[in-house]
Design a protein around this motif. Structure first.
Motif, PDB file in Angstrom:
ATOM      1  N   LEU A 174       0.825  -1.207   0.000  1.00 19.86           N
ATOM      2  CA  LEU A 174       0.000   0.000   0.000  1.00 19.86           C
ATOM      3  C   LEU A 174       0.862   1.261   0.000  1.00 19.86           C
ATOM      4  CD1 LEU A 174      -2.746  -1.168   2.518  1.00 19.86           C
ATOM      5  CD2 LEU A 174      -3.143  -0.537   0.131  1.00 19.86           C
ATOM      6  N   LEU A 180      -2.609  -2.234  -7.014  1.00 17.04           N
ATOM      7  CA  LEU A 180      -2.919  -3.313  -6.076  1.00 17.04           C
ATOM      8  C   LEU A 180      -4.401  -3.646  -6.174  1.00 17.04           C
ATOM      9  CD1 LEU A 180      -1.984  -5.110  -3.663  1.00 17.04           C
ATOM     10  CD2 LEU A 180      -2.658  -3.221  -2.164  1.00 17.04           C
ATOM     11  N   ILE A 201      -5.347   3.630   1.741  1.00 19.62           N
ATOM     12  CA  ILE A 201      -5.902   3.436   0.398  1.00 19.62           C
ATOM     13  C   ILE A 201      -5.558   4.630  -0.492  1.00 19.62           C
ATOM     14  CG2 ILE A 201      -8.028   3.106  -0.928  1.00 19.62           C
ATOM     15  CD1 ILE A 201      -7.248   0.753   0.828  1.00 19.62           C
ATOM     16  N   VAL A 205      -5.309   1.573  -5.839  1.00 16.72           N
ATOM     17  CA  VAL A 205      -5.889   0.399  -5.183  1.00 16.72           C
ATOM     18  C   VAL A 205      -7.287   0.145  -5.736  1.00 16.72           C
ATOM     19  CG1 VAL A 205      -6.644  -0.627  -3.000  1.00 16.72           C
ATOM     20  CG2 VAL A 205      -4.580   0.792  -3.069  1.00 16.72           C
TER      21      VAL A 205
END
Length: 250
Positions: A174, A180, A201, A205
């Motif tokens: 992260l 991701l 976040i 993401v």
């Protein structure tokens, strides 16, 4: 999240079972995978009142494999030979059969709502006593939907435990700000992930959702899933993930 521009790592938030389809599929495609389960489960003991109602009932509903397993850890198959069993999904039915019991009804759908719609159309004798063996976090879809079908009583046979500690690999991914994909197979997995990592976040993401209930949980936190399974199964989710992660599958 731009799915095709760069190599994307994946975080799996569910507890891995034997021969896990998502984990094995991702590894076979050469994708970097971090296993960071957000949930675990434990048995809820069935009280005497539940057992009495169970033995008086005609049919038993199972909505998950875990429900079947935790039920038969407490009840002998020989004690419920006179019952009819209703299952959501073939895999739930397969676990039931491993305990020597055959399902009376296997829903062709994937959710409690699907099962309710089917049973509302079935010819059921009124006032039959039914019980459902569920997890504590399950909504009251069955109880609400079966009011005019049978005399339904819900019991919880397991509870969900949410993870409380961050995984160092997930934190590193992260913080790297690289693409991701976070895979969530239940609302509990998503909510657990956001509780631990919500502050980390970023725009790279994306989230993969197994179905409507999980997508609903995401939307409550203003997150639009990048991947949604058309069929609410691991197989359905994997097919959509391949399209997202590998351009050649488009």
């Amino acid at each position: 999240m731009d799915p095709y521009s760069r190599q994307t790592s994946v975080v799996l938030t569910h507890p891995l079972g034997k021969d896990d389809l998502l984990f094995n599929g991702l590894k076979s495609e050469g994708i970097n995978v971090v296993c960071d389960p957000m949930i675990d489960t434990e048995q809820v003991n069935l009280e005497n009142e539940c057992r009495e109602h169970l033995y008086q009932s005609r049919r038993i509903i199972f909505t998950s494999k875990r429900g079947v397993e935790y039920f038969f850890q407490q009840v002998k198959p020989a004690d419920v030979l006179d019952k009819s069993f209703i299952c959501i999904g073939k895999k739930t039915a397969q676990v039931l059969e491993k305990h020597g019991m055959k399902p009376w009804w296997v829903s062709s759908g994937r959710t409690a709502s699907d099962l309710v719609k089917e049973l509302q159309q079935a010819h059921i004798r009124p006032n039959e006593k039914w019980v459902g063996m569920l997890g504590e976090l399950a909504e009251n879809t069955l109880a609400d939907g079966l009011q005019n079908v049978c005399n339904f009583k819900r019991y919880n046979v397991y509870r969900t435990i949410i993870a409380e500690q961050q995984n160092n690999e997930t934190v590193e991914l992260l913080k790297s700000n690289k693409p991701l994909l976070v895979v969530c197979t239940s609302p509990s997995c998503f909510n657990g992930f956001m509780k631990l990592y919500g502050s980390l976040i970023h725009d790279e993401v994306g989230f993969a959702s197994i179905g409507p209930a999980t997508s609903k949980a995401m939307k409550k936190q203003n997150i639009k899933p990048a991947v949604v399974a058309r069929l609410s199964t691991y197989e359905g989710l994997w097919q959509e993930m391949k399209i997202q992660l590998k351009p050649q599958y488009r």
